[in-house]
Design a protein around this motif. Structure first.
Motif, short mmCIF file in Angstrom:
data_model
loop_
_atom_site.label_atom_id
_atom_site.label_comp_id
_atom_site.label_asym_id
_atom_site.label_seq_id
_atom_site.Cartn_x
_atom_site.Cartn_y
_atom_site.Cartn_z
N ASN A 120 3.07 84.14 51.08
CA ASN A 120 3.08 84.87 52.35
C ASN A 120 2.85 86.36 52.13
OD1 ASN A 120 3.35 84.87 55.21
ND2 ASN A 120 5.45 85.61 55.01
N LYS A 155 3.88 76.94 58.36
CA LYS A 155 4.39 78.14 59.02
C LYS A 155 5.91 78.08 59.12
CE LYS A 155 4.15 80.81 63.31
NZ LYS A 155 3.61 80.88 64.69
N ILE A 158 7.54 78.59 55.69
CA ILE A 158 7.53 79.99 55.28
C ILE A 158 8.60 80.78 56.03
CG2 ILE A 158 6.17 82.12 55.38
CD1 ILE A 158 3.71 80.46 54.71
#
Length: 248
Positions: A120, A155, A158
């Motif tokens: 990320n 997503k 993360i």
């Protein structure tokens, strides 16, 4: 002038009301929403062309997000160190460090939280240093530019990984790590100072064994000599001492 505009608007409104089939025709004259350049969709075959040879630009993708890294050609150009990443989404290789033709892989859901945070941060780096130009149709985005089921899963993973890191940082502030040294004659010594663990503070604290679920204990500096289910004193060490020798 304003009267004419109002009359025209009324006319089209009445036309749409009495003749619904006329609405698609009217829609052609409606103002179109701007399509941001970073919303452009690329197929893997299209992205592959932006390699500095077939097309002069250098594009790469991370987690389906495409960036123009042309200004970094000394790193990403043909024959350069990071050219492997150009023209594709090789997200996994940012973590594994494997750059073979058989190592191209954008799947990352099995990575650890630390690895997901690192990946990320790469996305953040490219977003800051380079221009985002679009999305890659595939694992992360569908043909409409929306996140796929897999994209939503990654997503969320993360987000959880970043939240866990924030909690770890808070834990480190509450219970700063001890200083540690080892001597052949004295063995291991742990002690606290107002800068131990890299956490500057206005108190020193006393060493305690801090136990956390699923982890080995670590030495933590505790502000008050407290004991709890996850805080234990070092055997043979005075409970108020700022320094302890670890018995093995």
């Amino acid at each position: 002038m304003f009267v004419k505009i109002a009359l025209v608007s009324i006319f089209f409104a009445l036309l749409a009301f009495y003749y619904p089939s006329f609405v698609p025709f009217l829609a052609k004259f409606a103002p179109q929403k701007p399509n941001p350049k970073n919303s452009r969709l690329f197929t893997p075959e299209e992205l592959q062309l932006y390699n500095g040879n077939d097309k002069p630009e250098l594009y790469l993708a991370v987690l389906g997000k495409i960036f123009d890294v042309s200004k970094g050609s000394k790193h990403y150009g043909p024959g350069k160190a990071y050219n492997f990443f150009v023209g594709k989404d090789a997200s996994r290789s940012f973590i594994t460090g494997k750059f073979g033709d058989n190592d191209v892989d954008d799947r990352v859901s099995d990575l650890s939280q630390e690895e997901l945070r690192s990946l990320n941060h790469w996305v953040g780096f490219y977003g800051k240093e380079y221009k985002r130009v679009g999305k890659l149709i595939g694992s992360y985005y569908d043909k409409n530019g929306e996140l796929t089921g897999y994209g939503r899963e990654v997503k969320k993973l993360i987000e959880v990984a970043e939240l866990a890191k924030n909690n770890q940082d808070l834990d480190k502030i509450k219970y700063p790590p001890c200083n540690v040294e080892w001597g052949a004659d004295t063995g291991t010594r742990v002690w606290c100072s107002n800068k131990s663990g890299g956490v500057t503070r206005d108190w020193v604290g006393v060493p305690r064994q801090l136990y956390q679920p699923g982890q080995d204990y670590r030495c933590a500096c505790v502000q008050t000599p407290e004991l709890s289910a996850n805080l234990k004193e070092y055997e043979g060490c005075d409970s108020t001492s700022e320094s302890c020798f670890v018995k093995t």
